[in-house]
Design an enzyme around this catalytic site. Sequence first.
Site, PDB file in Angstrom:
ATOM      1  CD  GLU A  67      -1.825  -2.355   1.383  1.00 14.72           C
ATOM      2  OE1 GLU A  67      -0.675  -2.635   1.808  1.00 14.72           O
ATOM      3  OE2 GLU A  67      -2.697  -3.221   1.221  1.00 14.72           O
ATOM      4  CG  HIS A 136     -12.302  -7.229   5.680  1.00 13.73           C
ATOM      5  ND1 HIS A 136     -11.403  -7.865   6.495  1.00 13.73           N
ATOM      6  CD2 HIS A 136     -11.868  -7.449   4.416  1.00 13.73           C
ATOM      7  CE1 HIS A 136     -10.480  -8.458   5.757  1.00 13.73           C
ATOM      8  NE2 HIS A 136     -10.734  -8.222   4.499  1.00 13.73           N
TER       9      HIS A 136
END
Lengths: 336, 374
Positions: A67, A136
């Site tokens: 990322e 999540h």
Amino acid sequence: MAVAEQVSSKKNYLTALKEAVFEEMQRNPDMVCIGEDIGFLGGAFGVTEGLKAMYGPERVIDAPISEAAIVGVACGMCLNGKTTLVEMQFIDFISCGFDQIVNMTATYHYRTAGEVNMPMVIRGPAGGYGGGALYHSQMNEAWFANSPGLKIVCPSTPRDAKGLLKSALRDPNPVMVYEMKELYRQNKIAEEVPEGDAALVPIGQASIRREGDDVTLVTYGNNVYHCLAAADNLAEEGFSAEVLDIRTLVPLDEATIIESLKKTNRLVVVNEAPRTCGFAGEVLARMSEEAFEYLDAPPARVTRLDTPVPWVKPLELYVLPSVEKITDAALRVCKF
Amino acid sequence: MATTEADQRKKKSDAFQYGTYSAKLTADDHKEMLLQLYLARYFDVRLIKEKKRGRLTGTLYSSHNQEAVLVGSLYGLKPKDWISPIHRDMPAFFMKDIKAGWRNLDRMGMSVQQVCAQVWGRVDSPGRARDNWSHIGSRSKHIIHSTSMLAGTIPAAAGVAYADRLSGGDAVVLTYNGEGSTAQGVFHEAINFAAVHSLPVVTVIENNQWAYGTPTYLEYSQEDFARRADGYGIPGLVADGQNVLDVYDKVLEAVDYARSGKGPSIVECKTFRAYGHGDHDDDRAARYRPKEEVEAGRARDPIAVMKRIMVERGLMTQKEAATYAAEGKSASEVSNEDFPPDVVAYLSEGIEFAINSPLPPAEEGGMWVFREEN
């Protein structure tokens, strides 16, 4: 084209996002998409399905699981004249790229005294209510609202999803797009979505989702629908609630909130983020400074508890805002 | 024991054999490189003197004893190439493309006035003094803006290279890093990405043996850091960071490799930090680093090394070599007479400009958070 595969002309949130990406890739040959699994797979949720086949691997990059490098490479591309769309596979993973966002990208225009623009969009599935558990389900927008130089939007409808993403991709500043993954495929919110420039929704403008006179429920994202349901409950109790979807967190459309408070004189702010230093607190603070004279009752917040988002349903609903929690809070404010 | 001819040659030429690229350098190139070594050294010592005189505040990050890395790596670049300097590379901002003329404002490097205005925190700095020391850059001059997050600009270097290639260019991006920042996760992420996409990114490691107060054996576990390149399937070269010609050879080899489309590489330049991490810890550095190590590390001053080579090759007489004698001296031991007058004059122009440049208006502190119009 991979975009239009729906039976009716109504489009869901996910399709609206796809249309925004395809239309802007077509419009802007200097736009590059980068993210994990966005090419061959078409993205974990399929937002970029068909994009690599159409625009090639040079403009649709399947990045390694990195990322920081994904954001940093996009930053370098912006420095060298490109517009970049970064997909975070889940917005929860954005912490792995945090430094590259807040220290590199967000400050670039500032520290170069305006020499360099960062036309970068970071989009990703966010939010709870889906049993996604700790990693999540997050809404971590406050981290970035606290980092000057980033615009933040959070669409709650297909039209806004497409319109805000398209506007973000034309903005010379870095824009974070918090997409509500629980709304991606909800047919009940599917709607007609315009094409091309007609679809644009300006960044920085709130939207009144339901008009009312007695209390203003200020919210965004998933919680718009909880507030609309709470407004039904409140109507049964004899109170008329206005539901105001801010849509953009940074820059915040304070004027629309203040106008609403002039009418309702009561305020409840709802968001999924934890209570302490969440964006709801920022809205309350600003309204206490800017609109104190219009308030007839102490305002209230409905937020996640100061906990992570747990997995199984009873635990998750225990910590997140619910229709019942919002209704209760609004009744207290209305009856003050 | 009889010495072989090879041994004698090695000793005679400071253990240096010309490589593919340095063998083509002319006598004028040698002289220019030596002059640039003086220029980088003088920038360093002059700022220390300015600070001692009370004309300058702020921390200085010395490149003393490491100048060959800068001069040797920049010398073979094309004007369009990009660089990404860090705090110890301050002279790189004005030495990029300096071959196009020191005072040529159109060259692809900053003017010495701009760099000095930045050091002094004045409005004529390229960043209008919004961030300190080396945290400047220039998109138009192809210099990536540095930050305090070391190794944090390597992903941007990869992105610049990616965008350039996408636009049909063949520029190379040279990033500078100390060996300390190679322990950052983002170092791995960025080099890996560059390797996967065969991007023209050359990562120069200025291995000066100390990351602030931490020695290399606590930073990584290989003898030659450059071997880490093996893990990415890219070349890892080792250069003598005290020898400007060896740095030139190795970096240009990596640059040519990158420009031909073969991908990134790592060039480890072994050098030694002469003083503290910044001048704020010069005193402590004298304590936390063993005296013998510091003496050995400073023993091969890059100016002296280059002079020896030039004298041995007949490019300079002993007398000429003795004209200026900055090598082996600290800032307090050296004077303007130890440097070529051009070097002193050039820096003085920059410093006078900076001192006469105003501070930025206070309200600029609130500007440029966002670009307001499309």
